[in-house]
Design an enzyme around this catalytic site. Sequence first.
Site, PDB file in Angstrom:
ATOM      1  N   THR A 153      -8.251   8.840   9.523  1.00 39.63           N
ATOM      2  CA  THR A 153      -7.443   7.867   8.754  1.00 39.63           C
ATOM      3  C   THR A 153      -7.318   6.746   9.695  1.00 39.63           C
ATOM      4  O   THR A 153      -6.851   5.559   9.264  1.00 39.63           O
ATOM      5  CB  THR A 153      -5.968   8.253   8.096  1.00 39.63           C
ATOM      6  N   GLY A 213      -7.635   3.294  11.011  1.00 37.13           N
ATOM      7  CA  GLY A 213      -8.592   2.049  10.851  1.00 37.13           C
ATOM      8  C   GLY A 213      -8.561   1.818   9.212  1.00 37.13           C
ATOM      9  O   GLY A 213      -9.260   0.988   8.653  1.00 37.13           O
ATOM     10  N   THR A 214      -7.749   2.626   8.501  1.00 36.34           N
ATOM     11  CA  THR A 214      -7.595   2.776   7.079  1.00 36.34           C
ATOM     12  C   THR A 214      -7.365   1.416   6.714  1.00 36.34           C
ATOM     13  O   THR A 214      -7.783   0.598   5.784  1.00 36.34           O
ATOM     14  CB  THR A 214      -6.493   3.792   6.323  1.00 36.34           C
ATOM     15  N   GLY A 215      -5.966   0.533   7.195  1.00 32.30           N
ATOM     16  CA  GLY A 215      -5.541  -0.555   6.455  1.00 32.30           C
ATOM     17  C   GLY A 215      -6.647  -1.432   6.898  1.00 32.30           C
ATOM     18  O   GLY A 215      -6.698  -2.387   6.130  1.00 32.30           O
ATOM     19  N   CYS A 216      -7.100  -1.694   8.102  1.00 30.60           N
ATOM     20  CA  CYS A 216      -7.994  -2.530   8.354  1.00 30.60           C
ATOM     21  C   CYS A 216      -9.391  -2.784   7.397  1.00 30.60           C
ATOM     22  O   CYS A 216      -9.873  -3.718   6.986  1.00 30.60           O
ATOM     23  CB  CYS A 216      -8.626  -2.543   9.691  1.00 30.60           C
ATOM     24  N   LYS A 227       0.837  -1.267   0.049  1.00 27.71           N
ATOM     25  CA  LYS A 227      -0.028   0.019  -0.100  1.00 27.71           C
ATOM     26  C   LYS A 227       0.768   1.282   0.052  1.00 27.71           C
ATOM     27  O   LYS A 227       1.797   1.161   0.523  1.00 27.71           O
ATOM     28  CB  LYS A 227      -0.700   0.091   1.168  1.00 27.71           C
TER      29      LYS A 227
HETATM   30  O1  PXL Z   1      -4.732  -0.460  12.325  1.00 29.30           O
HETATM   31  C1  PXL Z   1      -4.447  -1.705  13.221  1.00 29.30           C
HETATM   32  C2  PXL Z   1      -5.095  -2.151  14.220  1.00 29.30           C
HETATM   33  C3  PXL Z   1      -5.626  -3.328  14.055  1.00 29.30           C
HETATM   34  N1  PXL Z   1      -6.431  -3.981  14.918  1.00 29.30           N
HETATM   35  C4  PXL Z   1      -6.437  -3.375  16.059  1.00 29.30           C
HETATM   36  C5  PXL Z   1      -6.152  -2.176  16.152  1.00 29.30           C
HETATM   37  C6  PXL Z   1      -5.140  -1.558  15.169  1.00 29.30           C
HETATM   38  C7  PXL Z   1      -4.746  -0.074  15.433  1.00 29.30           C
HETATM   39  O2  PXL Z   1      -4.836   0.775  16.322  1.00 29.30           O
HETATM   40  O3  PXL Z   1      -6.186  -1.247  17.557  1.00 29.30           O
HETATM   41  C8  PXL Z   1      -7.355  -3.911  17.168  1.00 29.30           C
END
Ligand code: PXL
Length: 437
Positions: free
Chosen positions: A201, A203-206, A172
């Site tokens: 932003t 939580g963008t990756g998840c 990414k």
């Molecule tokens: O964004 C990565 C991530 C994944 N999972 C949990 C998180 C985070 C970032 O804070 O808290 C539970």
Amino acid sequence: MIKKALTIAGSDSSSGAGIEADLKTFSSFGVYGLVVVTAVTAQNTKEIRDIQKISPKVVKNQILAVVEDIGVDAIKTGMLYDKDIIKEVRKVLENYDYPLVVDPVMVSKSNVELLKKDAIKELDKLIKISTLVTPNKDEAEVLSGKKINNLDDAVEAAKILYDKYETNILIKGGHLEKPIDILFDGKKIYKFEGEKVRGCTHGTGCSFSAAITSGLAKGFSLTKAIERAKKFITLAIEKSYKIGSGHCPVNQLVYIEEDAERWRTYIKLKKAVNEFINLNLKKLIPEVGSNFVYSLPYPYNKSIYDVAGVRGRIVKADRVVAVGDIEFGASNHLARAILTYMKFYPEVRSCLNIKYSEEIIEKAKRYFKVSFYDRRKEPEEIKKIEGSTIPWGIEEALKNGKADIIYHLGDVGKEPMILVFGRDPEEVLIKLKFFIQ
Ligand code: PXL
């Protein structure tokens, strides 16, 4: 039948990232979301205060419980926390051949470890059985051992990772000036170019990997699923709520909420426009016609296409008539007035313009807060910008606080005008009825 997607990840109590992000994303794509929790984080938009892992046995049993009964069409993993959990997850998933997206989550934005350092070897084994791995720049550097400073480096790293894992690699490019993601499938490099937008932003990756997983669950090809996920995440950032005092979350419900709001906005305005027309107040219709507008609520109020109005305006013929239908983007002037107003008071979403008369203003002042701007006082440099007068005027008029009514006395070739504001079109009509008694 509805498609099902499963996330195996950590819980984020602020609901921006983790399983909460994944579940909202699955729902936005019309996929039934299933959730296996690996760890609980105690976090808000500023910090992660505590982490409690779930036992590998309970993680395994959560997976088996849903897969054996409900079944799944695609799976993603997020925060897996330690080597024991990863090993258990891999041992279970090895028995299935569902599409598997591994988001190799390692640290949070606030730099807290979400994966133990000694878990990388186990993570490598999980990635080897995946369909796709979606590292960001930092994660790609850890997994490939290559520093990434530009796009060429990312391509190089993707090739190294493919040799290591023999699976599809998506690096990414969110950190780049122009966010370009690189996909390497062992044969070809694909580039997915995005738009850099402003917004929250966390939580963008998840959410991005959950969106890809949703696409795979629905049977889209990998490249199509990535394209759709990219569009989704751009909007989810752009139309996010500024909540908390730290890193605010992306809005994974953007598709669901925006569509629902469009419908509610349309219906309410249509009803109010009909009522206004039936009042047949010919003397209130200005020479240029009236419009009646209603904007989508914050954070969906970005442009005139987010404001519903009457196409061709409301005019007086034998009687008062709406020229065209209610449409988003049908109004230009009044739409910009309400969008400007909402910058200061987002709850005020509707506006109607009527013919100016001193008598109406005097009457209105008895019941409401009335404000004024003088078009002739608009600074020359602002006047030169196309469409600047109304936003400037509304801002001027709001300098004395929230107003129910804003009027101006016109300028050369410009008719004087009264604008009636309200939280919704019904409230605008209630206010209007005070002047027409
Ligand atoms: O964004 C990565 C991530 C994944 N999972 C949990 C998180 C985070 C970032 O804070 O808290 C539970």
